[in-house]
Write an enzyme that holds these catalytic residues in place. Structure first.
Site, short mmCIF file in Angstrom:
data_model
loop_
_atom_site.label_atom_id
_atom_site.label_comp_id
_atom_site.label_asym_id
_atom_site.label_seq_id
_atom_site.Cartn_x
_atom_site.Cartn_y
_atom_site.Cartn_z
N GLU A 32 7.43 -7.02 1.51
CA GLU A 32 6.12 -7.03 2.18
C GLU A 32 5.35 -8.31 1.83
O GLU A 32 4.69 -8.90 2.67
CB GLU A 32 5.31 -5.80 1.76
N LYS A 92 -2.06 -1.55 -3.84
CA LYS A 92 -2.94 -0.39 -3.78
C LYS A 92 -2.11 0.90 -3.86
O LYS A 92 -1.15 1.01 -3.10
CB LYS A 92 -3.71 -0.42 -2.45
N LYS A 121 0.86 -1.18 0.00
CA LYS A 121 0.00 0.00 0.00
C LYS A 121 0.90 1.23 0.00
O LYS A 121 1.71 1.42 0.91
CB LYS A 121 -0.91 0.01 1.23
#
Ligand code: PBG
Length: 329
Positions: free
Chosen positions: A237, A252, A194
């Site tokens: 991640e 995102k 993100k």
């Protein structure tokens, strides 16, 4: 010429045979913004066509989506100022209307898939996804709050929990506490990559959740959300979330990060979700409203492109419109 690629494009029937991918509504998730009250359906001015619903209105909205074959929803709450505090305590209060709304929707539509938002920002007086102390966002203190929020959401009946906060270790913290409490079937869709993006504006308008201005409050989310310049960091991640027990890995925003979607798809076996965020949808709507683009062709092309890039799941404010088009409405 022996090779003429145009031969495979010469009629609709031949193009159909040669078509590589088809995007069905099974892959789409419709976001729903919830607000406390009754009989409320208010349009978000920076995201025309998207509304905040009270629970009774949300039930009607879910029903009309279900009739179109659209079965997955991601729910976000707009929290009244009086319920906000430093530690987002209302997020796990059993009286929280968001939790009750999820239970009501799940009771009426057990076959629907409800995805939650696990993050402090709608509940935080500072407008951050973590506990703010001395100008900093505290990681490990935040994890305890996310754990309480996650258990409350699992109890309320959410099928999938969506940690969107970007604290380190949150998937493991949430998975551990869910299993301890017996929610072994509750899934986690982690917002894995993100980014600290400028494209969340309309969403923060919808929820009134932007970072608040104040001397000791960071004005952006750059110490926890990722740097838009980084692609390989998404693999770190992704590896952590996989090891920590995530069921879906999300990228995102989506459109500006299609290279990240493809990289994630190539490196991980878990399904990849892409969040086509509010600002990305708003740009397209604005161009269509100006007559610069044609919604009926530009919108489906956009969603198809995300699917082609490798997104198995697409969260988009256009999900219902796409479902209508597919149904010929
Ligand atoms: C926050 C959250 C955000 C979005 C989803 N969850 C905003 C943010 O991180 O500031 C944005 C979604 C969108 O723009 O459509 N937990």
């Amino acid at each position: 010429m022996h090779r003429r690629p145009r031969r495979n494009r010469q009629s609709a029937a031949i193009r159909g045979m040669a078509q590589e991918i088809h995007l069905t509504v099974d892959h789409l998730v419709q976001p729903i913004f919830l607000v406390e009250g009754e009989g409320i359906k208010e349009e978000i001015s920076s995201l025309p066509g998207t509304f905040r619903f009270s629970t009774d209105e949300a039930l009607k909205e879910v029903e009309s989506c279900m009739q179109l074959g659209l079965k997955s929803f991601i729910l976000f709450p707009k929290i009244a100022q009086e319920h906000k505090d430093k530690r987002a305590t209302y997020s796990y209060d059993p009286e929280n209307f968001y939790l009750k709304a999820a239970t009501a929707i799940k009771d009426q539509f057990p076959e629907a898939c409800l995805i939650s938002d696990v993050a402090m920002d709608p509940y935080s007086i500072d407008g951050h996804d973590g506990v703010v102390y001395d100008g900093k966002i505290l990681n490990d203190e935040t994890l305890h709050i996310l754990q309480k929020m996650a258990v409350a959401q699992a109890k309320a009946g959410f099928d999938v929990l969506g940690p969107s906060d970007m604290m380190d270790g949150r998937v493991e913290a949430i998975r551990t506490v869910l299993d301890e409490e017996g929610f072994t079937d509750t899934s986690i869709m982690s917002y894995t990559a993100k980014y600290a993006s400028a494209f969340y504006g309309p969403f923060r308008d919808a929820l009134d959740s932007a970072p608040v201005e104040g001397a000791d409050i960071p004005k952006d989310k750059k110490t926890y959300q990722m740097n838009p310049a980084n692609r390989r960091e998404a693999l770190i991640e992704g590896e952590l979330d996989t090891l920590e027990g995530a069921d879906f890995l999300m990228v995102k925003p989506a459109l500006n990060y299609m290279d990240v979607i493809l990289t994630m798809k190539q490196h991980f076996e878990l399904p990849i979700a892409a969040y086509h965020v509010s600002g990305e949808c708003a740009m397209l709507i604005a161009a269509c409203q100006n007559g610069w683009l044609d919604y009926d062709t530009a919108m489906p092309e956009t969603l198809l492109s995300l699917y082609r890039a490798g997104a198995d799941v697409i969260i988009t404010y256009f999900a219902k419109d796409y479902a209508k088009m597919q149904a010929g409405i």
